[in-house]
Design an enzyme around this catalytic site. Structure first.
Site, PDB file in Angstrom:
ATOM      1  N   TYR A 150      48.701 -20.745  16.582  1.00  0.00           N
ATOM      2  CA  TYR A 150      48.935 -22.058  17.193  1.00  0.00           C
ATOM      3  C   TYR A 150      48.262 -22.132  18.566  1.00  0.00           C
ATOM      4  CZ  TYR A 150      51.437 -25.962  19.349  1.00  0.00           C
ATOM      5  OH  TYR A 150      51.747 -27.128  19.998  1.00  0.00           O
ATOM      6  N   LYS A 205      45.101 -24.668  19.798  1.00  0.00           N
ATOM      7  CA  LYS A 205      45.155 -25.590  20.925  1.00  0.00           C
ATOM      8  C   LYS A 205      44.090 -25.240  21.971  1.00  0.00           C
ATOM      9  CE  LYS A 205      48.482 -28.284  19.554  1.00  0.00           C
ATOM     10  NZ  LYS A 205      48.221 -29.716  19.269  1.00  0.00           N
TER      11      LYS A 205
END
Length: 247
Positions: free
Chosen positions: A149, A153
């Site tokens: 994750y 990002k």
């Protein structure tokens, strides 16, 4: 500060719940004509009941081709919010290729895909526009059991910089927001539930304002960056974390 988007048309991805739902509601309050995109029709239907004037689009952003087909006749878009994201909690040593692919397909590739479609139309029309990518504190600070994750990002942040540089000459501004964990969202609740005992209390103690952001905090920041009030902001990443990084 009075912000209005009368006559503007906004597309929000991941719009049917959590941050996306709040952003759609805020944009509609400010007069924008909203297009809400999600992969879940039931959630889109309930959002439309709350905000009757919106248009809804159901598509799984992980499917590159289906996304292109869904948006090819979407019409003019003046404002874009790339909010859709997923997270699969797993330690770095246990993260699988399948999990990594799933996260990158939605959190990075879909942002590239949707932004390319919308920005091409903006450039062709020649009237400029504004794009906000919803990133995360996780692109700036390591989050436990969220390596894939955080990396997705971080890739989004690099794309934001490239888009700001290349699209700026076309009067298209591209910025990002970086919220800390947000309670009362599906992803936020999942993250809160994955921490060992005592970790959340420790994180909160590191935030000078002594609270996590809420949906309204993020929606207000997004709306500001989309507005003419931020007309000279391009390529910035706005933290929404109560001073966490300062401490």
């Amino acid at each position: 500060m009075n912000i209005r988007f009368d006559g503007k048309r906004a597309l929000v991805t991941g719009a049917s719940r959590g941050l996306g739902r709040g952003i759609v509601k805020k944009l509609a309050e400010c007069g924008a004509e909203c297009v809400a995109l999600s992969r879940t029709q039931d959630n889109l239907d309930s959002l439309k009941n709350e905000v009757p004037g919106i248009q809804t689009v159901m598509v799984d952003l992980a499917d590159w081709t289906a996304t292109r087909h869904a948006l090819e006749n979407i019409g003019k878009i003046d404002l874009l919010v790339n909010n859709a994201a997923i997270s699969i909690a797993s330690p770095f040593l246990e993260t699988t290729k399948d999990d990594l692919d799933k996260i990158l397909d939605v959190n990075f590739k879909a942002v590239f895909n949707v932004s390319q479609i919308v920005a091409r139309s903006m450039v062709k029309r020649g009237n400029g526009g504004a794009i906000v990518n919803v990133s995360s504190i996780g692109s700036r600070k390591a989050l436990m059991n969220a390596g894939s994750y955080c990396c997705s990002k971080g890739a989004m942040d690099s794309l934001t910089q490239v888009m700001a540089t290349e699209l700026g000459p076309h009067k298209i501004r591209v910025n990002s927001v970086h919220p800390h964990l947000v309670p009362s969202t599906g992803m936020g609740d999942s993250a809160f539930g994955s921490f060992p005992a005592g970790v959340l209390e420790y994180i909160l103690s590191r935030i000078p304002l002594n609270r996590f952001p809420d949906v309204e905090d993020v929606a207000n920041a997004v709306v500001f960056l989309l507005s003419d009030k931020a007309s000279n902001l391009n390529g910035i990443g706005l933290p929404i974390e109560g001073g966490f990084e300062a401490n």
